[in-house]
Write an enzyme that holds these catalytic residues in place. Structure first.
Site, PDB file in Angstrom:
ATOM      1  CG  HIS A  88      -0.369  -0.127   2.668  1.00 40.89           C
ATOM      2  ND1 HIS A  88       0.442  -1.118   3.119  1.00 40.89           N
ATOM      3  CD2 HIS A  88       0.199   1.025   3.366  1.00 40.89           C
ATOM      4  CE1 HIS A  88       0.831  -0.963   4.049  1.00 40.89           C
ATOM      5  NE2 HIS A  88       0.761   0.364   4.468  1.00 40.89           N
TER       6      HIS A  88
ATOM      7  CB  CYS B 271      17.042  -5.032  22.984  1.00 34.07           C
ATOM      8  SG  CYS B 271      18.400  -3.854  22.077  1.00 34.07           S
TER       9      CYS B 271
END
Length: 685
Positions: free
Chosen positions: A67, A181
Site C-alpha cells: 500500500h 533490548c
C-alpha cells in the site's frame, strides 16, 4: 461522485504475475492504470515499491497488503490478485497467495490506512479468505472485498450516524510504548518502528520511547496521561516505570513486535476497554510484580538477568579497551610498575623506561609508559566495578531504586572488592559473576519484600534511603557470606580449573559451542551469556598469551563478528537472492561485523529466519572452533577488527574470521537458493 474502491477489472484470479513481489506490485498497478484509475502509473509503482522497502507487507496466513500514498491516483483504489504460484512478501509463515494493492491520494487523509485496518480485520475471519480462495468469479471477489471494507470515500462523507462515531472513536484512541533490548543497538529501534507501523495500520496514535544505547527521550507526562493503554516490549527493566502507573498494560520481549506488532496493538486496544486487564503498578518501578500478569516467570527471569547484563557491558567494554590500550603503550610489563609510575611520575617528570625494565614499551617512550600506566589504572577500576554493576542492576530490575545499593554491595562481596585476607594472605572467597547473579537476585527479592512493609506515615520517607538498604544489606550480606560464599567459590574454582585443562579437541568443541550461542539470537540471551562468560574471564585472566580465558574471549569475539559480515558478503556474491532493503543492510553489515556488533544480522534473520539463522550459526561455529585450534587470544573484550593490537596470533585470528564468513555466506546462499524464486537483478539497483 467517487468510484467504488474495487471493481471486477481490478481482480485477477489464479494469476501468475511474476516470481517476486516487485513484479506482482507492478502487475497490479498496471491493472489500476488499465482501468483508468491511475493518473501516473510510474508514480504509483514507485511509491508502492518505496513503501515495501520500508517494511514487508506480508501477513500471516498467506496474505500481503502492499500500500502507499501516491500522486499516481486521485481517489482510493484496491486491486486484488489470487496468486498462482504464491509469492514471498516477507510474511513470517511463508509466501502469500492473496495480494491486495491499496493506493490512496497523496494529498488526502489516512484513507488507505483505514482500508488496511478493515482489510486486516476481515482477513482475520477465516471465511473471508476462504471465499476469495474458492470463488471463480471476479465479480464475487470484488463484492466480497467491498462488503468487508465498505466504500470508504462515500462513508467518509455520509451523514449516516452509525459509522461516523466508530471512525471518530478509532482516531481518538492513543497508546504509549517502551522498547528496550540489552544492548540497545538494534532490537530497540526495530521494535519501535514495527509498533509505529502497526498503529498506523490500525488507525490509532502511538508514542514510543526507545530506551536504547543512544539514551532515551522520556515521553511527555501529558502524552502518557492521554494514552488508553501502554505496551512494554522489553528484555530489560523499564526506566521510571512508575510514570505509567495505572495504565492497562501489554508486555512482551522486544522481539515480539518485530514479528507480530499488529497483534500487540490489538491486544493493547482490547486491554484499554477491559477493567480486568493487567495494569502498571504504582510504587514498584521495575519490580517483577509490575511486569504485569501477562509476563511469564521465564520472561521475568530473562528480563531481570538481561537488565544486569545490559548495564554491565559498558563497564566491561570501557575497562577492557583501556587495559588493551595500556598494553599497547606500555607493554605487558606495565602491570608490574603501574603503581610506581602513577604515584612517582607526572607529565613533566616522565618515567625512565630502561630503569623500569619495560622492554615492550611503544617507541621506548616515557610518555607512552606514563599514559599506559594511567590507562591501566582507569581500566582496571572499571573492571573491578562490572561485577557489582551486574548484581546492582539485577536487584534494580526486581525492586527498582531501593534495590540498587544492596545489589551493588552483594556484587562487591562477590568480587571481594574490599580485598579481605587473613593473616596468611589468603583472600576471602570471591564468587565472581555466579555470585553476582545470586547476590543480585537475593538483594532484589529482599528489597522488594521490605518495600512492601506497611509503616507509619512518618517513617515512609526513611524507607527508601535507610530502612530498605540497611535491612536488605544485612540479610542478603549474611546469606552471601555465611551460606553461599564457599559453595559458589568452589564452583568458580572448578570452572577455572576446567578452562585451564582444556586442550585440543575439547577447546575446539568449546569454541564451536560458543560460536553457536553468539549467532543463534544475535544479541539475545544466549549471545549475552556467552559474551558475559568470556568477558568475566578476561577481567580475571593472567597475562600469559596462552591463557585459556584470553582464547575464549577471542573465540566469542570472532564468532560474533561473522554473521553481519557473512550476510554482507552473500549480498555481493548473489545479489539476486536479496531484496533492495537487504542490500542496504548488507552495506552496513561490513562495518557492524568488523566492530563486533552481531545485531547487524538481525534485519536478514527477521525476514527469513529459517534460512539465515542456521547458516550464520554454522559460520560462527567454524570460526569459534578454528580460533581455539589456532590458539588465538585477545585481551580486549570488545572492538572487533579495531583491536588487532591486543590479539595474539593475528594470522590465526584473520584466518578463523575469513573461514567462518565464507562458510556462513555459502550456507546462506545455498539455503536461499532452495525453494525460493530469486529477486530480479533490476531490483538491486
Amino acid at each position: 461522485m467517487m468510484s467504488a474502491l474495487i471493481a471486477p477489472e481490478l481482480v485477477a484470479l489464479d494469476a501468475d504475475l511474476g516470481p517476486d513481489k516487485l513484479d506482482v506490485i507492478r502487475a497490479l498497478a498496471q491493472r489500476v492504470a488499465d482501468s483508468g484509475r491511475a493518473t501516473d502509473l510510474d508514480a504509483l509503482v514507485a511509491d508502492a515499491l518505496a513503501r515495501e522497502e520500508v517494511s514487508a507487507t506480508g501477513l500471516p496466513g498467506g496474505l500481503a497488503i502492499p500500500h502507499c500514498r501516491t500522486s499516481g491516483v486521485e481517489e482510493p483504489v484496491v486491486a486484488f490478485a489470487r496468486l498462482s504460484p504464491p509469492v514471498d512478501f516477507g510474511g513470517k509463515d511463508g509466501p502469500a497467495d492473496l495480494a491486495f494493492l491499496i493506493g490512496a491520494p497523496a494529498g488526502g487523509d489516512a484513507t488507505h490506512l483505514t482500508i488496511l485496518t478493515k482489510l486486516a480485520r476481515a482477513l482475520a475471519r477465516p471465511e473471508f479468505g476462504q471465499t476469495l480462495r474458492e470463488t471463480d468469479s471476479a465479480e464475487q471477489a470484488a463484492q466480497t472485498i467491498l462488503e468487508a471494507v465498505g466504500d470508504v470515500p462515500a462513508s467518509a462523507k455520509s451523514t449516516t450516524p452509525e459509522p461516523a462515531p466508530a471512525a471518530a472513536a478509532t482516531e481518538k484512541r492513543s497508546l504509549v510504548a517502551v522498547t528496550a533490548c540489552p544492548t540497545g543497538i538494534a532490537h530497540t529501534y526495530m521494535a519501535a518502528e514495527a509498533l509505529e507501523a502497526a498503529a498506523a495500520r490500525a488507525g490509532v496514535e502511538i508514542a514510543v520511547e526507545t530506551q536504547g544505547s543512544a539514551g532515551a527521550t522520556p515521553l511527555p507526562a501529558e502524552t502518557i496521561a492521554r494514552a488508553d493503554a501502554a505496551i512494554f516490549a522489553v528484555d530489560v527493566g523499564v526506566r521510571d516505570r512508575s510514570r505509567f502507573a495505572g495504565k492497562p498494560l501489554v508486555s512482551s520481549g522486544v522481539k515480539r513486535p518485530i514479528d507480530d506488532a499488529d497483534a500487540m496493538i490489538a491486544e493493547a486496544l482490547a486491554a484499554a476497554g477491559d477493567p480486568g486487564a493487567a495494569r502498571v503498578e504504582s510504587g514498584r518501578g521495575d519490580s517483577s510484580e509490575s511486569a504485569g500478569a501477562s509476563e511469564s516467570w521465564g520472561g521475568r527471569t530473562r528480563r531481570v538477568l538481561m537488565t544486569g547484563v545490559s548495564y554491565m557491558i559498558p563497564f566491561v567494554a570501557a575497562g577492557g579497551l583501556l587495559i588493551a590500550l595500556s598494553f599497547l603503550l606500555g607493554g605487558y610489563d606495565i602491570t608490574d610498575v603501574y603503581g610506581a609510575v602513577m604515584v612517582d611520575n607526572t607529565l613533566t617528570n616522565l618515567p625512565d623506561v630502561q630503569a623500569l625494565g619495560l622492554d615492550h614499551a611503544l617507541f621506548d617512550s616515557g610518555l607512552a609508559v606514563y599514559l599506559g600506566a594511567l590507562f591501566f589504572v582507569i581500566g582496571k577500576t572499571a573492571f573491578m566495578l562490572f561485577i557489582p554493576a551486574l548484581a546492582g542492576y539485577i536487584a534494580y530490575a526486581i525492586a527498582d531504586r531501593p534495590g540498587i545499593a544492596p545489589g551493588f554491595i552483594m556484587g562487591a562481596l562477590a568480587a571481594n572488592l574490599f580485598g579481605v585476607v587473613n593473616a596468611d594472605g589468603v583472600a576471602a572467597p570471591a564468587t565472581g559473576f555466579l555470585g553476582a547473579i545470586a547476590g543480585g537476585v537475593l538483594a532484589g527479592v529482599i528489597a522488594h519484600w521490605v518495600s512492601g512493609w506497611r509503616v507509619p506515615s512518618w517513617a515512609r520517607g526513611l524507607m527508601p534511603v535507610l530502612v530498605i538498604p540497611l535491612v536488605t544489606s544485612i540479610l542478603a550480606g549474611l546469606v552471601m557470606i555465611v551460606v553461599l560464599g564457599k559453595p559458589i567459590n568452589w564452583l568458580m574454582q572448578q570452572l577455572t580449573d576446567g578452562l585451564a585443562a582444556l586442550d585440543g579437541t575439547s577447546a575446539v568443541a568449546l569454541g564451536a559451542v560458543l560460536g553457536l550461542m553468539m549467532a543463534f539470537d544475535m544479541g539475545g540471551p544466549l549471545n549475552k551469556v556467552a559474551y558475559s562468560f568470556a568477558a568475566t574471564g578476561v577481567g580475571a585472566a593472567s597475562l600469559a598469551a596462552d591463557s585459556p580465558e584470553l582464547r575464549i574471549m577471542a573465540a566469542v569475539m570472532l564468532a560474533g563478528m561473522v554473521p553481519p559480515i557473512a550476510l554482507a558478503l552473500a549480498t555481493v556474491v548473489r545479489p539476486q537472492l536479496f531484496t533492495p532493503a537487504e542490500h542496504e543492510n548488507g552495506k552496513a553489515g561490513w562495518l557492524l561485523g568488523a566492530s563486533f556488533i552481531t545485531e547487524g544480522a538481525i534485519p536478514f534473520a527477521a525476514g527469513d529466519p529459517m534460512r539465515v539463522i542456521p547458516a550464520i550459526m554454522v559460520g560462527s561455529a567454524v570460526t569459534g572452533g578454528l580460533s581455539q585450534l589456532f590458539d588465538v587470544g585477545v585481551r580486549a573484550p570488545h572492538g572487533g577488527i579495531f583491536v588487532l593490537f591486543a590479539v595474539t596470533n593475528v594470522l590465526g585470528y584473520l584466518i578463523a574470521l575469513a573461514a567462518g564468513v565464507i562458510v556462513g555466506a555459502g550456507m546462506v546462499i545455498a539455503l536461499k537458493s532452495v525453494g525460493r524464486a530469486p529477486v530480479p537483478a533490476v531490483a538491486t539497483s
